[in-house]
Scaffold this active site. Structure first.
Site, PDB file in Angstrom:
ATOM      1  N   HIS A  62       0.836  -1.201   0.000  1.00  0.00           N
ATOM      2  CA  HIS A  62       0.000   0.000   0.000  1.00  0.00           C
ATOM      3  C   HIS A  62       0.872   1.252   0.000  1.00  0.00           C
ATOM      4  O   HIS A  62       2.091   1.189   0.192  1.00  0.00           O
ATOM      5  CB  HIS A  62      -0.921  -0.010   1.219  1.00  0.00           C
ATOM      6  CG  HIS A  62      -2.012  -1.028   1.122  1.00  0.00           C
ATOM      7  ND1 HIS A  62      -3.043  -1.113   2.044  1.00  0.00           N
ATOM      8  CD2 HIS A  62      -2.264  -2.013   0.208  1.00  0.00           C
ATOM      9  CE1 HIS A  62      -3.851  -2.103   1.710  1.00  0.00           C
ATOM     10  NE2 HIS A  62      -3.399  -2.661   0.609  1.00  0.00           N
ATOM     11  N   GLU A  64       1.222   3.688   2.105  1.00  0.00           N
ATOM     12  CA  GLU A  64       1.928   3.976   3.345  1.00  0.00           C
ATOM     13  C   GLU A  64       3.195   3.139   3.474  1.00  0.00           C
ATOM     14  O   GLU A  64       4.237   3.613   3.929  1.00  0.00           O
ATOM     15  CB  GLU A  64       1.021   3.713   4.551  1.00  0.00           C
ATOM     16  CG  GLU A  64      -0.212   4.590   4.608  1.00  0.00           C
ATOM     17  CD  GLU A  64      -1.428   3.938   3.976  1.00  0.00           C
ATOM     18  OE1 GLU A  64      -2.539   4.102   4.497  1.00  0.00           O
ATOM     19  OE2 GLU A  64      -1.272   3.247   2.930  1.00  0.00           O
ATOM     20  N   CYS A  87      -5.576   1.452   6.545  1.00  0.00           N
ATOM     21  CA  CYS A  87      -6.326   0.230   6.837  1.00  0.00           C
ATOM     22  C   CYS A  87      -5.915  -0.336   8.193  1.00  0.00           C
ATOM     23  O   CYS A  87      -4.800  -0.117   8.680  1.00  0.00           O
ATOM     24  CB  CYS A  87      -6.132  -0.796   5.731  1.00  0.00           C
ATOM     25  SG  CYS A  87      -4.426  -1.350   5.500  1.00  0.00           S
ATOM     26  N   THR A 173     -26.688   9.484 -33.216  1.00  0.00           N
ATOM     27  CA  THR A 173     -25.515   8.661 -32.903  1.00  0.00           C
ATOM     28  C   THR A 173     -25.119   7.709 -34.023  1.00  0.00           C
ATOM     29  O   THR A 173     -24.023   7.179 -34.015  1.00  0.00           O
ATOM     30  CB  THR A 173     -25.772   7.820 -31.641  1.00  0.00           C
ATOM     31  OG1 THR A 173     -26.888   6.951 -31.878  1.00  0.00           O
ATOM     32  CG2 THR A 173     -26.055   8.710 -30.455  1.00  0.00           C
ATOM     33  N   TRP A 182     -16.837   7.115 -38.386  1.00  0.00           N
ATOM     34  CA  TRP A 182     -16.642   7.668 -37.041  1.00  0.00           C
ATOM     35  C   TRP A 182     -17.358   9.007 -36.976  1.00  0.00           C
ATOM     36  O   TRP A 182     -17.262   9.794 -37.920  1.00  0.00           O
ATOM     37  CB  TRP A 182     -15.157   7.852 -36.731  1.00  0.00           C
ATOM     38  CG  TRP A 182     -14.381   6.589 -36.723  1.00  0.00           C
ATOM     39  CD1 TRP A 182     -13.584   6.102 -37.698  1.00  0.00           C
ATOM     40  CD2 TRP A 182     -14.331   5.649 -35.645  1.00  0.00           C
ATOM     41  NE1 TRP A 182     -13.007   4.926 -37.308  1.00  0.00           N
ATOM     42  CE2 TRP A 182     -13.455   4.625 -36.046  1.00  0.00           C
ATOM     43  CE3 TRP A 182     -14.926   5.583 -34.389  1.00  0.00           C
ATOM     44  CZ2 TRP A 182     -13.171   3.537 -35.228  1.00  0.00           C
ATOM     45  CZ3 TRP A 182     -14.630   4.515 -33.580  1.00  0.00           C
ATOM     46  CH2 TRP A 182     -13.774   3.501 -33.997  1.00  0.00           C
ATOM     47  N   SER A 242     -29.465 -10.822 -24.075  1.00  0.00           N
ATOM     48  CA  SER A 242     -30.564 -11.582 -23.481  1.00  0.00           C
ATOM     49  C   SER A 242     -31.033 -12.722 -24.369  1.00  0.00           C
ATOM     50  O   SER A 242     -31.464 -13.768 -23.892  1.00  0.00           O
ATOM     51  CB  SER A 242     -31.733 -10.650 -23.152  1.00  0.00           C
ATOM     52  OG  SER A 242     -32.163  -9.977 -24.313  1.00  0.00           O
TER      53      SER A 242
END
Length: 384
Positions: A62, A64, A87, A173, A182, A242
């Protein structure tokens, strides 16, 4: 006491720690991005940095720990500036609060509390019980923003959901045929690569895959980010399908990485020969559609902090309509696609009172395009 910049000394050092934490923007998940600066005094009594560090990758030391290693004995009697509460529990690494105590740090200044139930004030408590002076909430808003996904996941069990959209000036879009590449320029597309790189998962829909056949991967060379090769990671690619219309021949399955197919029935096609590692997730359907909130909760359980939705108007509209979106990032190109082109979102509203209000967070030029960043507007109930 304040500095010439208008900030207090604590804020100046914490700002430095936040810059260090931001180095982990693309690499630390599912852990938060954390930086630490240890400040001691030189022979003349002036404040100087004696050690600093940032958390680079889950499972590695980490912030520290890295800072304390750099400081060595100079950490004794010093002040540690940490962007998140240290922590207090044993995970893949020992507790950072314990490390700070053992190093003899006299004071800890933290930007914000850690909402992780395993910490949640215990780190502060451990430090205070050991006689360490603790100051909380130094540049808290900035620290929260750096870890919006981690904070939300710990507090709500849901990831931070960001939708990326690209539109023309007239809010379209894609052409009616689905052709969309693009609309925006190369700088905007590079910016999107950086959004993908910071995300734990990228969600798209079957329509987008069938029409555009995208890879949905991060291409490091296109991000403009300088980062060590070992810190690069690919986000989980999530395909909402789906009806299981996408076959193993789609481009995204030919590229290495993890793919999750979200559906609500038994898997159909065999994806075992694909280059990608493919798994399936099933949940009860909602109106013959995948339950999006259940999907997000599942992703949060897997450690996903930030999720990027890159899809067509149908799926993006479903996320917005369900109230599951925390942020919209809309790239607007200086072009007109015409009234027959597809709309930005599929939201079949009939009345003005159905409109959904958003509030601006940022507007800026990206190349020759505009990037608009918005978050949901607070309701009157939330404001009061």
């Amino acid at each position: 006491m304040s500095t010439l910049s208008g900030k207090t000394p604590d804020q100046v050092w914490m700002a430095r720690a936040l810059k260090l934490a931001a180095k982990g923007l693309y690499s630390t998940s599912p852990n938060p991005r954390v930086g630490c600066v240890i400040v001691g005094r030189d022979a003349d009594g002036n404040e100087v940095v004696v050690g600093e560090g940032w958390h680079q990758k889950a499972g590695e030391p980490h912030a520290e720990v890295n800072a304390l290693r750099a400081a060595g004995e100079r950490a004794r009697g010093a002040t540690a500036y940490v962007t998140l509460e240290p922590c207090s529990h044993y995970g893949r690494t020992p507790p950072c609060a314990k490390g700070l105590i053992e190093a003899g740090v006299a004071r800890v200044v933290a930007a914000c509390a850690d909402p992780n139930p395993q910490v949640a004030g215990r780190g502060y408590g451990m430090l205070r019980d050991a006689g360490v002076d603790v100051t909380e909430a130094c540049l808290a808003a900035e620290a929260e923003q750096l870890n919006v996904g981690f904070m939300k996941r710990m507090r709500t069990g849901l990831p931070y959901v960001r939708i990326k959209l690209a539109q023309s000036l007239d809010g379209r879009t894609a052409m009616q045929s689905g052709e969309s590449q693009w609309i925006t320029g190369p700088q905007a597309r590079s910016d999107v690569q950086r959004l993908r790189a910071r995300s734990c998962a990228v969600i798209t829909g079957a329509d987008s895959v069938l029409i555009d056949n995208p890879s949905m991967t991060v291409r490091p060379a296109e991000t403009g980010i300088e980062q060590a090769e070992q810190l690069w990671r690919q986000p989980l690619r999530v395909l909402v399908d789906s009806r299981q219309r996408v076959t193993p021949e789609a481009k995204l399955f030919s590229l290495a990485g993890d793919i999750l197919i979200a559906c609500h029935n038994e898997p159909g096609a065999d994806f075992s020969a694909c280059e990608a590692r493919v798994s399936h997730w099933q949940a009860a359907a909602s109106n013959d559609k995948v339950d999006l909130e259940a999907l997000l909760r599942y992703l949060a359980e897997q450690g996903c902090n930030e999720v990027l939705v890159e899809s067509g108007a149908q799926l993006a509209g479903a996320f917005v309509a369900a109230g599951l979106v925390d942020e919209l990032v809309v790239y607007t190109a200086p072009t007109l696609l015409g009234s027959n082109a597809r709309p930005l979102l599929n939201l079949p509203f009939d009345r003005m009172q159905q409109q959904l209000r958003w509030q601006w967070q940022d507007v800026r030029m990206v190349g020759n395009d505009l990037r608009l960043t918005l978050t949901p507007a607070a309701t009157e109930q939330e404001e009061h």
